[in-house]
Design an enzyme around this catalytic site. Structure first.
Site, PDB file in Angstrom:
ATOM      1  CG  LEU A   1      -2.134   0.814   1.325  1.00  0.00           C
ATOM      2  CD1 LEU A   1      -3.041   0.551   0.131  1.00  0.00           C
ATOM      3  CD2 LEU A   1      -2.883   0.534   2.618  1.00  0.00           C
ATOM      4  CG  ASP A   2       0.566   4.747  -2.548  1.00  0.00           C
ATOM      5  OD1 ASP A   2       0.463   5.598  -1.661  1.00  0.00           O
ATOM      6  OD2 ASP A   2      -0.249   4.640  -3.482  1.00  0.00           O
ATOM      7  CE1 TYR A   3       6.728   6.890   4.111  1.00  0.00           C
ATOM      8  CE2 TYR A   3       6.318   8.984   3.014  1.00  0.00           C
ATOM      9  CZ  TYR A   3       6.836   8.271   4.078  1.00  0.00           C
ATOM     10  OH  TYR A   3       7.469   8.929   5.103  1.00  0.00           O
ATOM     11  CD  GLU A   4       2.887   9.221  -1.512  1.00  0.00           C
ATOM     12  OE1 GLU A   4       2.509   8.078  -1.859  1.00  0.00           O
ATOM     13  OE2 GLU A   4       3.895   9.793  -1.957  1.00  0.00           O
ATOM     14  CB  SER A   5      -2.301   4.704   0.123  1.00  0.00           C
ATOM     15  OG  SER A   5      -2.252   5.310  -1.155  1.00  0.00           O
TER      16      SER A   5
END
Length: 236
Positions: A94-98
């Site tokens: 799950l990407d860094y900003e999500s």
């Protein structure tokens, strides 16, 4: 098997085997390709290993946390948040900003099933975006679009929820069936909309529920059973 039991890392386990320190059913094994089915008595330096129980954890990953067990830049990782006696790793990313639902496990077979493209496991997100999508644009995203890196997305399910007129933002529920890098963010970019919040709320048949960011729990036995049944169903 040695690595999964927590005896050593895979590389160190290979050294133990080559050094003749591993026995299977009383026989010294030095071949790295030797296969076991899990029912054998495996010993290291004369001591039988304890097979690690297979578990699945559910984490509500906060923003600005890496979906990994370690980071060479020293950033906070999900393994820093989830405290467990088991050697857990995240199933996918799950990407860094999500934020939102992230499953973690020590079961490689289960993880491979969830991640394998053949199974097309649905992942559902609550998306907040700047940009009011028209019916035509939503239809376009549902059918699949070509991203800036040339990747053609598959089908998606998109449903409008509401809008905040003061902030000029709009919320949608989006379900995708693949795992291309930053896929939803790039999908919205193709229709000139910017995703400002991305929160995963469901994967397969597992829902985030009321866990707050940074909270986690171990899935109950019946939940893991339901997940396995979902992955083994005939229509995937």
């Amino acid at each position: 098997m040695l690595a999964n039991a927590g005896v050593a890392s895979r590389r160190k386990a290979e050294e133990l085997i080559v050094e003749g320190r591993v026995k299977v059913d009383g026989e010294v094994i030095t071949a790295l390709g030797y296969k076991v089915n899990g029912n054998e008595i495996i010993e290291v330096d004369g001591r039988p290993i304890r097979k690690e129980e297979k578990v699945v954890y559910l984490l509500n990953k906060p923003k600005n946390v890496i979906s990994s067990v370690r980071d060479d830049k020293g950033r906070l990782c999900v393994s820093d948040i989830v405290q467990s006696e088991y050697r857990l790793f995240p199933i996918g990313r799950l990407d860094y900003e999500s934020s939102g639902l992230l499953l973690m496990t020590n079961d490689g077979d289960l993880a491979n099933k969830i991640l394998h493209p053949r199974f097309s496991i649905p992942k559902t997100y609550e998306v907040t975006a700047q940009g009011d999508l028209t019916i035509k644009e939503i239809s376009k995203l549902k059918k699949g679009v070509v991203l800036d890196d040339g990747y053609k997305t598959g089908r998606a399910d998109i449903r409008y929820i509401d809008s905040n007129l003061n902030k000029k933002t709009h919320r949608y529920i989006v379900t995708i069936y693949e795992g291309h890098n930053r896929e939803i963010r790039k999908m919205f970019e193709t229709v000139k909309a910017k995703v400002i919040r991305l929160n995963r709320i469901k994967e397969a048949n597992i829902e985030l529920g009321d866990l707050r960011p940074g909270e986690y729990r171990r899935l109950k036995i019946h939940e893991v059973k339901m997940l396995r049944q979902y992955l083994d169903r005939d229509d995937i």
